[in-house]
Design an enzyme around this catalytic site. Structure first.
Site, short mmCIF file in Angstrom:
data_model
loop_
_atom_site.label_atom_id
_atom_site.label_comp_id
_atom_site.label_asym_id
_atom_site.label_seq_id
_atom_site.Cartn_x
_atom_site.Cartn_y
_atom_site.Cartn_z
N HIS A 47 -64.68 90.25 88.07
CA HIS A 47 -64.50 90.47 86.61
C HIS A 47 -65.90 90.37 85.84
CE1 HIS A 47 -60.56 89.34 87.62
NE2 HIS A 47 -60.02 89.85 86.67
N CYS B 62 -59.49 95.23 87.97
CA CYS B 62 -60.07 94.06 88.89
C CYS B 62 -59.47 94.40 90.07
CB CYS B 62 -59.64 92.73 88.35
SG CYS B 62 -57.89 92.50 88.01
N ASP C 260 -65.50 87.25 92.66
CA ASP C 260 -64.58 87.55 91.31
C ASP C 260 -65.12 88.76 90.83
OD1 ASP C 260 -63.43 87.87 88.74
OD2 ASP C 260 -63.80 85.41 88.57
#
Length: 250
Positions: free
Chosen positions: A206, A74, A204
């Site tokens: 992810h 990440c 994000d």
């Protein structure tokens, strides 16, 4: 506590591929990348003070180049999103967003080894990278020094919020953020402050799967405004703020 890291840009790095070589090596695995995934989101506090990035970036996420980096990549993906903003600013981004102008995961690892920040065994590993490593990598590839701000647990409102407002109002670049208890990397592209709470606009990295569209990412919460109070208040956070030219300077 703030630290400005200045590392001289390296002009010749034999281990790093040229843009053309990188394109041919990765073009068959890189999925199309979505740009400006926060676009269209309304401010969470219409009467609050809101500050956001200026310019364009690409959304890098788990597996977007064919590498399954779930569980460890990440931070690399956030670095790539920030790097794409730097390249877009100079007109280097592909208009079709088919190949991103950002260092690959192996390039990032090799750069950290070359600078002496990591041992040779870091190449090809699943070692994590955080905001400090991001500051080194962005300076290494783009000659952009970064300000690294350490925010102690419970001080997000007092320390992080004013830093983010000042950064977006003067620099306009995305910010990488991550911590210890909350060790999930975040690309922050905005901040909004009201009387009772503040929000950060989080991209994000992810997400894992086929190319998403902007509406899907927003609907599923991969990008959106998050209450500051929803973050782990016991975790410290480090923020990497690229020190690009002041947008208010003529």
């Amino acid at each position: 506590i703030s630290i400005t890291v200045v590392y001289p840009a390296v002009q010749e790095v034999a281990v790093v591929c040229s843009k053309a070589e990188d394109f041919h090596r990765r073009r068959n695995t890189m999925v199309d990348l979505v740009s400006n995934v926060h676009a269209g989101l309304p401010h969470p506090l219409p009467l609050g003070k809101c500050s956001q990035i200026l310019g364009d970036y690409l959304y890098f996420h788990y597996g977007c180049d064919g590498v399954d980096d779930r569980g460890w990549g990440c931070g690399y993906r956030t670095i790539q999103s920030v790097a794409s903003w730097l390249c877009s600013r100079d007109g280097a981004a592909s208009q079709k967003n088919q190949v991103s102008p950002a260092p690959s995961l192996p390039h990032i690892q090799q750069a950290l080894v070359t600078m002496g920040d990591k041992p040779g065994s870091f190449r090809g590993s699943r070692g994590w990278v955080g905001s400090f490593e991001a500051s080194l990598v962005l300076d290494f590839f783009y000659g952009v020094p970064c300000k690294v701000v350490h925010v102690r647990g419970g001080e997000l409102q007092r320390v992080a919020v004013p830093e983010l407002h000042e950064h977006f109002d003067t620099r306009g670049s995305p910010v990488m953020m991550g911590g210890d208890r909350d060790n999930s990397s975040k690309c922050v592209v905005g901040v909004c402050t009201g009387e009772e709470d503040s929000y950060v606009l989080v991209v994000d990295p992810h997400y894992y799967g086929p190319k998403p569209d902007r509406a899907e990412l927003q609907r599923r919460g991969w990008v959106g405004w998050r209450k500051l109070s929803s973050l782990d208040q016991t975790s410290f956070y480090n923020m990497c703020l690229p020190q690009t030219a002041d947008v208010n300077t003529d």
